[in-house]
Scaffold this motif. Structure first.
Motif, PDB file in Angstrom:
ATOM      1  N   GLN A   1       6.627  -4.477   6.544  1.00 34.97           N
ATOM      2  CA  GLN A   1       7.895  -4.143   6.070  1.00 34.97           C
ATOM      3  C   GLN A   1       8.412  -2.787   6.726  1.00 34.97           C
ATOM      4  O   GLN A   1       9.589  -2.562   7.152  1.00 34.97           O
ATOM      5  CB  GLN A   1       7.775  -3.867   4.431  1.00 34.97           C
ATOM      6  N   ALA A   2       7.540  -1.855   7.034  1.00 30.51           N
ATOM      7  CA  ALA A   2       7.800  -0.775   7.952  1.00 30.51           C
ATOM      8  C   ALA A   2       8.477  -1.062   9.163  1.00 30.51           C
ATOM      9  O   ALA A   2       9.382  -0.335   9.596  1.00 30.51           O
ATOM     10  CB  ALA A   2       6.681   0.139   7.865  1.00 30.51           C
ATOM     11  N   ALA A   3       8.093  -2.238   9.794  1.00 25.91           N
ATOM     12  CA  ALA A   3       8.491  -2.445  11.093  1.00 25.91           C
ATOM     13  C   ALA A   3       9.984  -3.242  11.193  1.00 25.91           C
ATOM     14  O   ALA A   3      10.377  -3.823  12.113  1.00 25.91           O
ATOM     15  CB  ALA A   3       7.274  -3.333  11.874  1.00 25.91           C
ATOM     16  N   GLY A   4      10.291  -3.417   9.811  1.00 21.82           N
ATOM     17  CA  GLY A   4      11.583  -4.072   9.529  1.00 21.82           C
ATOM     18  C   GLY A   4      11.570  -5.420   9.478  1.00 21.82           C
ATOM     19  O   GLY A   4      12.485  -6.090   9.556  1.00 21.82           O
ATOM     20  N   CYS A   5      10.364  -6.002   9.092  1.00 19.76           N
ATOM     21  CA  CYS A   5      10.328  -7.470   9.120  1.00 19.76           C
ATOM     22  C   CYS A   5      10.749  -7.955   7.722  1.00 19.76           C
ATOM     23  O   CYS A   5      10.070  -7.336   6.692  1.00 19.76           O
ATOM     24  CB  CYS A   5       8.807  -7.757   9.502  1.00 19.76           C
ATOM     25  N   LYS A   6      11.638  -8.754   7.361  1.00 17.98           N
ATOM     26  CA  LYS A   6      12.221  -9.064   6.332  1.00 17.98           C
ATOM     27  C   LYS A   6      11.574 -10.219   5.550  1.00 17.98           C
ATOM     28  O   LYS A   6      11.580 -10.317   4.147  1.00 17.98           O
ATOM     29  CB  LYS A   6      13.718  -9.201   6.371  1.00 17.98           C
ATOM     30  N   GLY A   7      10.907 -10.936   6.355  1.00 17.75           N
ATOM     31  CA  GLY A   7      10.217 -12.106   5.569  1.00 17.75           C
ATOM     32  C   GLY A   7       9.015 -12.635   6.312  1.00 17.75           C
ATOM     33  O   GLY A   7       8.728 -12.363   7.378  1.00 17.75           O
ATOM     34  N   MET A   8       8.075 -13.430   5.340  1.00 14.96           N
ATOM     35  CA  MET A   8       7.039 -13.852   6.010  1.00 14.96           C
ATOM     36  C   MET A   8       6.381 -15.053   5.108  1.00 14.96           C
ATOM     37  O   MET A   8       7.064 -15.246   3.966  1.00 14.96           O
ATOM     38  CB  MET A   8       5.939 -12.824   6.229  1.00 14.96           C
ATOM     39  N   THR A   9       5.557 -15.736   5.610  1.00 13.27           N
ATOM     40  CA  THR A   9       5.179 -16.929   4.875  1.00 13.27           C
ATOM     41  C   THR A   9       3.646 -16.879   4.974  1.00 13.27           C
ATOM     42  O   THR A   9       3.048 -16.614   6.105  1.00 13.27           O
ATOM     43  CB  THR A   9       5.417 -18.215   5.173  1.00 13.27           C
TER      44      THR A   9
END
Ligand code: ADP
Ligand code: ADP
Ligand code: ADP
Lengths: 112, 390, 390, 390, 112, 112
Positions: free
Chosen positions: F21-29
């Motif tokens: 999240q800190a790296a700007g990643c908005k989604g994951m599975t």
């Protein structure tokens, strides 16, 4: 060939499966996954404390398809899986180099 | 201390222990039902079971008991023991309902229904027989309640199921029935064993008096017959399904044991143990047939409650005409008809009233997600990734 | 009412409640075994347990009881109560078998074995002691059945296990044993607690008469000693495994408690509670040693039934020579030998007969897939993606 | 046989059956706690529950009973029955502790604490009231142990919880509480039903004598009131959470039933059943409030034991001043204060001693992985891929 | 490098694992999945009603390998997983761009 | 675009999620998987017999990212997931051809 990975709402699986069959897709593999995205899990209360289940249950489908069918099948999934609410999920397409049907040893186009 | 005083104590204790065993059946129904529904509706069925037993206890205390027995004048054992013993029976009747309407009934409506059934509907018909009313005068015999408790519960359930309709996905578009396996077979088995054990209190306690050799002998025979009927019911169902489909369907075997128990309940103190075996065997066969029949008719009863308690309750009632010299087929039929009509009709009216006011069925999306999350806020096994949203 | 009549009622009730507690042990064995097998074989072990209790009840009613006791002439309590109390014991013996042969035994053969064991094999040896036969004349003492029930069940189980062989994958090619953890520890624990509770009926009821202060005192002591032995058995097993491997192996602790119960069963009315603690402690240690020993010898017993009921049953029998003035080591040894030889031999012959006719072992693919799907048509927890086909 | 001798037998049997029901509560606590913790700590909580019951039995046999009652001189029923009945109460007190300290307490320290609590701490305060000491002389009334058993257990638990601190992840950095749902709701419900059933032995047996119509009447009333309070407790908690949050939180309903049981325990033989309903209703409401309050104060009690047994135990004690003519608020307050101070202080010292010697808290990595693997070597459901390492 | 995805029958996992180890494969990741294909689930009866479990339990293996080993390893899987009956499963091969061993930070060839 | 597959220790999921999240990643599975590698499962004893759980519980993350973010995000995962002990896991990067957000039908960059 392409490998299509679709992350959908579990409740949409029956519709998506029917749409895939209608689109001529003969096989698929499903996995129970949990997702994280814009859709926020609505808090439940358990013994008065918020029970914030960050990860939401999703269903993942892996479908190997012929390259020329890929677009059609992606659209079929999109249409069947869409509710219009956040959390509807994603479809990813990867290039698939090689496929084998274990039972017969057939490869590529005839394997999927 | 006089011997009468000691006998008073002994009879009171006998009734209290019997009642505790019947109370324990509330746990049996809970586990049976929790095992036979899908995991997404398990917490909710547990909530219903705990609360129905609670409501039944209070409603019968405040209203039902008096309605059924007037101001009873028990003399050879403690009055309160009599109340407690009668109260756990009304809870049993209501437990039957919860299984049949499982996985789609609104919680609030269910609880209101429970309140009225245990406060009024059940006691009214109970007064006709056990309360000394017209059915008892007609010579209607129902020792421990095949009809008064079990068939009555099933009649209330049937009315509810007819109004509710089947669970989503239970029937294909062409009307063929689809299996919806219960999530936890050990729980269903445990529930059945609990019920089996509790039934020794249910039937054994219904002699109402232990002191005196005749009473003691009768109670001992009741225990033996109760067990024989249950055992043969399990075997009957097993033999039938094994011959028909090869597979030893556990849930049918469990239903068979319960069917034998329900059937013998109408008169467990008259037949010899071998006759009790026959009665049980018949019940085990009948219950399987009835479950298949109702299922095909579109009557969706996830736990088989209507077949076990309704059909086999009726079967048990009618057999009394054969096993007991005190009974005749006419009054048995009359009694069965009276109980069924009253409970079914009153329940239907009540369910209808609830349907047009609060509604009785959860909405389609709640049903898909499962009432555990929508109504209770926590799933039964929250750590397992289950197939709940399929 | 005379005092004798009231005593008759009280003694009958005492026996019926004790029997109901022993009946409850059927649920205990079911849960214990359902927790100790893999989930792919759980439904099937539940089917076996429900049906074995059912068959035992009927076979003993029709044949076994008479074979064991002739036409018993019980006078101070209801005859039927005596039958019921004796019947639940034979079911216990058979329950022991189901655990040891779990996960690989054909259902039909198992049920036929159950029929013969409960109708004939068990009653024949029971007649030697409790039926007033030669063992009782020899002075053989077995209060509630460490040998007559528990070791007998274990002997039948051992014969079956020897013919069946171990489960697929239980032993590596070099013969070293591999763990096959049971699927559900809470169920195994629940089962043990049920057995523990039921044992108060098993041992407590075996005094057969409650009326009279001596009887009451004896029964109270039996309760205390039964509990003390179970508690020390659990502790003994715990201390041993904790010192040996650090880990507090729950299943060994449960086996320890049961071992203590089995060991005290031969004579729970003689020792002081402190001696009962020692007996239990010994049983808890012995059972762990025995499980390890048998496991290394290639005797695959998924629940430890042979060690718990067989080895600790023998241990209990022999200790009676020390704790009770009425017993001597010679007749205890003789009795143990007679019971074991008969039950083991008769069972071996019967298993062999079943092996060459119906077969006793499910085929390799059924074993891999699990008998729940192949034999029962539904898995125990059908919603969970389990590792069942590994 | 004289009538006194028969009464002796009957009273002994009554006490033994009551005690067996209380023993059964050990299974209830086990199942409740096994259902309310995460699956990664389930095996370990089962180990603790089996062993605490075992240790309690032996410690009370060797030391505790004498400390509490001197050399009791029971005349109207078997001495050993009295011991057994008292022993299962001390086990109950200790069971309360295991739930509150679950998921983070070292096994060895827990067992040592159990030894001292059941051998010394509990018996010392028990001697003040039931042992005929100064509290009984002051007129302190606690029929079956709302204070002596339940609040005492909760006081010991509270001391432990304060020293242990909350579970990892229970509180966010800003101190807000986070839910950690229990892994198995059916088990928690089963446990509650077992406790509910066992409570008939707990309260019903505490009359200590059955013979005589007055005793029989009292016991019957105790049964009815016990059930009424439990039922209303469940309803009270349900109504509150349903109105407050819509959701029907099953675990709160279960806690409500138990709260009603604890509250009525102080005097179940005085109030009318309707008053018992009010008492239960109050307890159901109070327990929810107390759980929320303590949770916000950082007191992490996974099963709500401190609220159920401590807060509602106190509530029950105080109400006796209202329901019973024999009691007054002052001596009730004094008794509560005495029991609490002693048990809390002695436990705190003992926990502190264990903390500086063996340590009382498992280390952070063990807590993350779960004590089932680190301490017991096997998970509760080893086949399921659970989210245990989150 | 390649990423090999194999969908096999769960009962074949031990054989496949042994074959992979024999082929020099040092690591793999397995997932429990459900498959849909030509193999039809045989109907079970539950309470007399057909219990048509459309999706069948399968095991998925993800194995990152050097490009030159890919063919050999695919064959090894094929041979070990084949029963000759429908439902034996598939092997898919994707191109793998980059691999990292988290513990050491090693990348690519030395990471797998 | 890239599809990043990370196999990590389950206990490290919270840290990795925060780092993503800190790296700007908005989604994951995420998927629950079992792994096999250099890390050997420590034997447990069950009833005195070694209980050799060959496969260890791991958590798999699938994250679709923009190509230019891939390296940054791989590093973020590495740093958050590292304990320095065997079994820390792997990160694999595949080329992702196409992505769709089911809800809106947006594709590629705007879909992830
Ligand atoms: N970048 C991503 N990589 C992998 N999976 C993703 C990514 N973004 C979203 N997902 C998956 O898609 C699901 C739905 O995404 P979400 O953002 O909640 O809704 P929407 O796509 O409708 O905006 C998530 O739960 C997650 O499983
Ligand atoms: N096109 C596909 N994409 C992804 N997975 C597939 C595909 N086709 C088959 N599978 C997987 O392979 C498994 C076996 O396929 P199936 O058609 O039943 O047998 P076979 O390959 O022997 O003809 C399926 O259960 C499914 O998991
Ligand atoms: N070649 C591979 N392909 C796919 N997954 C792998 C591969 N090698 C390792 N893994 C996964 O990574 C995890 C950790 O690998 P392992 O060799 O135990 O530790 P490390 O990477 O620290 O040396 C394994 O459990 C497995 O899930």
């Amino acid at each position: 060939m392409k490998l299509i990975i679709a992350i959908i709402k579990p409740a949409k699986l029956p519709e998506v499966r029917d749409a895939l069959q209608a689109a001529g897709c003969k096989g698929m593999t499903i996995t129970e996954v949990k997702g994280f995205g814009q859709q926020k899990s609505h808090d439940e209360l358990y013994r008065g404390a918020p029970h914030h289940a960050e990860f939401l249950l999703k269903t993942r489908l892996d479908i190997a398809v012929q390259s020329e069918d890929a677009d059609r099948i992606v659209s079929a999934i999109e249409n069947a899986a869409r509710t219009g609410n956040t959390g509807d999920g994603k479809v990813f397409v990867l290039s698939l180099e090689h496929a084998v049907r274990i039972r017969t040893g057939e490869t590529n186009e005839s394997a999927i | 201390m006089t011997i009468e005083q000691l006998a008073y104590s002994v009879d009171t204790f006998y009734l209290l222990m019997s009642a505790a065993l019947v109370m324990w059946m509330a746990a049996g129904f809970s586990m049976l039902e929790a095992g036979m529904v899908r995991s997404k509706n398990t917490t909710e069925i547990l909530v219903k079971n705990v609360l129905l037993y609670s409501i039944a206890g209070i409603a019968y205390l405040v209203i039902g008991y008096r309605l059924m027995y007037g101001t009873p004048n028990v003399e050879t054992y403690a009055q309160q023991a009599d109340f407690f013993f009668q109260m756990v029976f009304v809870a049993t009747a209501m437990s039957i309902v919860s299984g049949a309407v499982a996985e789609r009934m609104k919680l609030n409506s269910f609880l209101l229904f429970c309140l009225v059934l245990t406060a009024v509907i059940y006691p009214v018909q109970g007064s006709w027989s056990w309360g000394g009313g017209f059915l008892s005068e007609l010579g209607f015999v129902d020792f421990a309640g095949s009809g008064i408790v079990h068939m009555a519960g099933a009649a209330a359930a049937l009315a509810g199921v007819l109004l509710l309709g089947p669970r989503q996905g239970k029937y294909a578009e062409d009307g063929t029935s689809r299996a919806i396996p219960g999530a936890n077979m050990p729980l269903a088995t445990l529930g059945t064993f609990i019920l089996w054990m509790g039934w020794f209190g249910f039937n054994g306690g219904s002699q109402l008096q232990l002191s005196g050799t005749d009473n003691a002998n009768a109670i001992a025979l009741v225990f033996v017959n109760t067990n024989a009927a249950a055992a043969s019911g399990a075997l009957g169902a097993f033999l039938l399904v094994r011959l028909k489909w090869q597979k030893a369907d556990l849930t049918m075997i469990l239903n068979g044991a319960l069917a034998g128990l329900v059937a013998i309940t109408a008169e467990p103190s008259a037949p010899t143990p071998l006759i009790a075996c026959l009665i049980g065997l018949g019940a085990g066969v009948i219950v399987v047939g009835s479950i298949l029949f109702l299922d095909r008719r579109g009557i969706d009863d996830p736990v088989g409650a209507i077949s076990v308690h309704g059909v086999c309750g009726l079967y048990g009632l009618l057999l009394v005409a054969w096993t007991s010299a005190d009974a005749n087929i006419l009054s048995q039929l009359l009694g069965a008809a009276a109980i069924f009509s009253w409970v079914f009709t009153a329940s239907l009216v009540l369910w209808l009233f609830l349907k047009v006011t609060l509604g009785i069925r959860i909405n389609a999306s709640e049903e898909r997600i499962g009432s555990d999350l929508t109504d209770c806020g926590v799933e039964a096994y929250p750590e397992f990734v289950s197939s709940k949203e399929n």
